[in-house]
Design a protein around this motif. Structure first.
Motif, mmCIF file in Angstrom:
data_model
loop_
_atom_site.group_PDB
_atom_site.id
_atom_site.type_symbol
_atom_site.label_atom_id
_atom_site.label_comp_id
_atom_site.label_asym_id
_atom_site.label_seq_id
_atom_site.Cartn_x
_atom_site.Cartn_y
_atom_site.Cartn_z
ATOM 1 N N GLY A 39 47.763 32.648 49.416
ATOM 2 C CA GLY A 39 47.595 32.920 48.181
ATOM 3 C C GLY A 39 47.497 32.208 46.526
ATOM 4 O O GLY A 39 47.215 33.104 45.957
ATOM 5 N N HIS A 43 54.223 32.813 45.695
ATOM 6 C CA HIS A 43 54.115 35.091 44.814
ATOM 7 C C HIS A 43 55.175 35.354 44.336
ATOM 8 O O HIS A 43 55.544 35.657 43.352
ATOM 9 N N ASN A 99 43.631 40.143 46.550
ATOM 10 C CA ASN A 99 44.423 40.659 47.109
ATOM 11 C C ASN A 99 45.266 42.273 47.635
ATOM 12 O O ASN A 99 45.883 41.605 48.707
ATOM 13 N N TRP A 157 51.151 41.077 48.424
ATOM 14 C CA TRP A 157 49.557 40.846 47.894
ATOM 15 C C TRP A 157 49.469 41.807 46.927
ATOM 16 O O TRP A 157 48.708 41.334 46.291
#
Length: 276
Positions: free
Chosen positions: A240, A69, A173, A190
């Motif tokens: 992710g 991220h 997300n 997210w």
């Protein structure tokens, strides 16, 4: 005696007058450089997160979990935003697209920080975007996409191809932000990635519009995809992450933007010099 009109004065004499300084452009250059350097200073360490050891964990934050991220958000702010602002500095009035792209990115990211509220990022986006917009010497040019040549079909095809997987990742997300209870949701990561994927989609179509500045934006977009692809391959199993498949797809998209932008620009210069 015959009066001498202004038309009879040689051009060499009339053109020797000093031109007025474009103070609005000068102020914008200073602000754009300040914003770019500030963002670069804040985000440069995050760009390296896929390839360096994570910081020590605290009671409420484990940096090792968030390396993907951090790297992804830094790719937008560090490559797209900073790259566009720096590229716009030499000729700001002639390259409005290079200012539109980061402003739209700031706006999209700001919207995704409203709920759940991420005040530090929201303030950063409002201040950065507000300063850039307020000092741009031709603000009305930022409110339209008119003024470009015909849309490039090859670049539009690249943008359309990238849209489908990016939209799927956006939806994933957004859903995770509403259902996940991990640190990622707590720190709004997210939604941050959802904003990034939407920004990439919008930027692709801006490149295809061929508005002034599209060549530089196409190169910057390609480099952003390449960085994201490399990060995904370095962190294939992190929460992710786009993984190995997504990493190679991102590398392919980056190469496609670079190659097609170069070919379209070359064709414009050789076949249609007026569009170059």
């Amino acid at each position: 005696m015959t009066a001498i009109s202004r038309r009879d004065i040689p051009t060499a004499f009339t053109s020797s007058r000093p031109t007025r300084r474009d103070w609005r452009a000068i102020v914008f250059r200073g602000v754009a450089l300040l914003v770019a350097l500030t963002l670069a200073g804040l985000l440069a360490p995050l760009l390296l997160t896929p390839w360096r050891a994570a910081d020590a964990a605290t009671t409420d934050y484990i940096p090792e979990l968030h390396r993907w991220h951090d790297a992804a958000i830094a790719s937008f702010l560090g490559f797209l935003a900073v790259g566009c602002l720096l590229a716009a500095i030499p000729r700001p009035r002639q390259t409005p697209l290079l200012v539109q792209a980061p402003l739209l990115g700031f706006a999209i990211l700001a919207v995704f920080t409203l709920y759940p509220l991420n005040a530090p990022v929201l303030i950063m986006m409002i201040v950065s975007g507000g300063l850039v917009f307020a000092t741009y010497p031709a603000p009305l040019a930022l409110l339209t996409l008119r003024g470009g040549e015909r849309v490039s079909r090859p670049l539009l095809a690249v943008a359309l191809t990238a849209t489908i997987p990016l939209l799927l990742d956006t939806w994933t997300n957004i859903r995770l932000q509403q259902t996940d209870v991990s640190e990622h949701a707590t720190h709004r990561h997210w939604h941050g990635i959802a904003a990034l994927t939407l920004i990439l989609i919008v930027t692709g179509y801006l490149v295809a519009s061929r508005r002034a500045g599209w060549r530089a934006l196409g190169v910057i977009t390609g480099l952003t995809y390449l960085n994201l692809g490399a990060a995904a391959l370095a962190l294939p199993n992190h929460d992710g992450s786009w993984g190995v498949t997504g990493g190679y797809l991102s590398l392919t998209a980056g190469a496609a933007f670079l190659v097609v932008t170069t070919l379209v620009a070359f064709r414009a210069r050789t076949i249609h010099p007026s569009e170059a």
